[in-house]
Design a protein around this motif. Sequence first.
Motif, mmCIF file in Angstrom:
data_model
loop_
_atom_site.group_PDB
_atom_site.id
_atom_site.type_symbol
_atom_site.label_atom_id
_atom_site.label_comp_id
_atom_site.label_asym_id
_atom_site.label_seq_id
_atom_site.Cartn_x
_atom_site.Cartn_y
_atom_site.Cartn_z
ATOM 1 N N LEU A 1 2.621 6.780 1.780
ATOM 2 C CA LEU A 1 1.606 6.274 0.849
ATOM 3 C C LEU A 1 2.240 5.413 -0.238
ATOM 4 C CD1 LEU A 1 -0.437 9.582 0.525
ATOM 5 C CD2 LEU A 1 -1.268 7.467 1.581
ATOM 6 N N ASP A 2 3.412 5.820 -0.718
ATOM 7 C CA ASP A 2 4.100 5.063 -1.766
ATOM 8 C C ASP A 2 4.472 3.653 -1.316
ATOM 9 O OD1 ASP A 2 3.963 6.977 -3.759
ATOM 10 O OD2 ASP A 2 5.927 7.844 -3.328
ATOM 11 N N ARG A 3 4.681 3.491 -0.029
ATOM 12 C CA ARG A 3 5.034 2.152 0.445
ATOM 13 C C ARG A 3 3.803 1.374 0.928
ATOM 14 N NH1 ARG A 3 8.549 2.909 6.099
ATOM 15 N NH2 ARG A 3 6.756 2.821 7.516
ATOM 16 N N GLY A 4 2.618 1.923 0.662
ATOM 17 C CA GLY A 4 1.385 1.187 0.900
ATOM 18 C C GLY A 4 0.703 1.444 2.217
ATOM 19 N N GLU A 5 1.154 2.447 2.979
ATOM 20 C CA GLU A 5 0.528 2.763 4.251
ATOM 21 C C GLU A 5 -0.710 3.631 4.037
ATOM 22 O OE1 GLU A 5 1.885 1.119 6.505
ATOM 23 O OE2 GLU A 5 4.054 1.077 6.209
ATOM 24 N N SER A 6 -1.562 3.698 5.058
ATOM 25 C CA SER A 6 -2.650 4.667 5.104
ATOM 26 C C SER A 6 -2.190 5.857 5.931
ATOM 27 C CB SER A 6 -3.898 4.049 5.737
ATOM 28 O OG SER A 6 -4.400 3.010 4.934
ATOM 29 N N VAL A 7 -2.579 7.049 5.513
ATOM 30 C CA VAL A 7 -2.118 8.274 6.172
ATOM 31 C C VAL A 7 -3.293 9.204 6.415
ATOM 32 C CG1 VAL A 7 -0.666 10.351 5.972
ATOM 33 C CG2 VAL A 7 0.184 8.142 5.125
#
Length: 325
Positions: free
Chosen positions: A21-27
């Motif tokens: 999440l911190d690197r901008g992904e969706s989880v």
Amino acid sequence: MTYLVTGAAGFIGYHTARALLDRGESVVGIDNLNTYYSPQLKADRLARLLAMPGFGFHQVDIADAEALKAALAGQRLRRVVHLAAQAGVRHSIENPHAYVQANLVGHLNMLELCRRMDGFEHMVYASSSSVYGGNTKVPFSEADRVDAPVSLYAATKKADELMSHCYAHLYRMPLTGLRFFTVYGPWGRPDMAMWLFTEAILAGRSIKVFNHGRMKRDFTFIDDIVQGVLATLDAPPRDDGQAAPQRLYNIGNNHPESLLDMIAVLEDALGQTASKEFLPLQPGDVPQTSADITAIQRDHGFQPRTTIAEGIPRFVDWYKSYRGL
């Protein structure tokens, strides 16, 4: 891309989901929130993830194939970090059926889920240093034989590796297994020594030191572990049409520490001396773990950087804050 993280409310799962999440992904996270250890701790981890943009959650048991399929219906997932499992060497002696359900049936369900996933690219899954059993050759290498487990937990993790190899061979599915070595750090598990010792020392109780202190562990800080998980996740094994597109890696600190030295660092961080109760080695336990990390260093640039002198005080600071001490 949307990533699936199983065991998202667990120790490594929480940190891995947060890093994505911190690197901008969706989880999308899934977890059954069982009571093996404090459900409140799991809920607290989960609450922090739910407060972050891009995170969705389903409470589901990976051993329930239909519930798993229903929960993820319509999700466009391509990469998976499969960390959900029934953990704990000693508990596997007391409650073996839980390990068969979570670690064997659950792992099979995840392989089947990925096999039918449209556009599937890669699954990284949790194995364990426990697969090495009573191996006396150190450091432990992925090339060592691991057909003599000393706990049911270890046997289930080895079985996961074998099932994964089969699926990678039959269906050309890129799969990577990580043999974790004694992971610790903030938001860690209450059933592991770092938490148990900290809790007991602060409460003025004695700590149980097994094998009379003659133990060594490759203590690995959680930040280093997550760095390795993401590095492997981002680089699926290539299918050359010959060998199955699967890999197995040790992921550890590559620097075994004496249990008594670990306790000394913990005492210093807490500013208190522990009262020690020296006991024999427990059934299913091993006197030493030591990771040869040459392969994951070569293939993924993995390099653990956190010593216990740095990592243990960080855990203690978090523990005191979390417990309001």
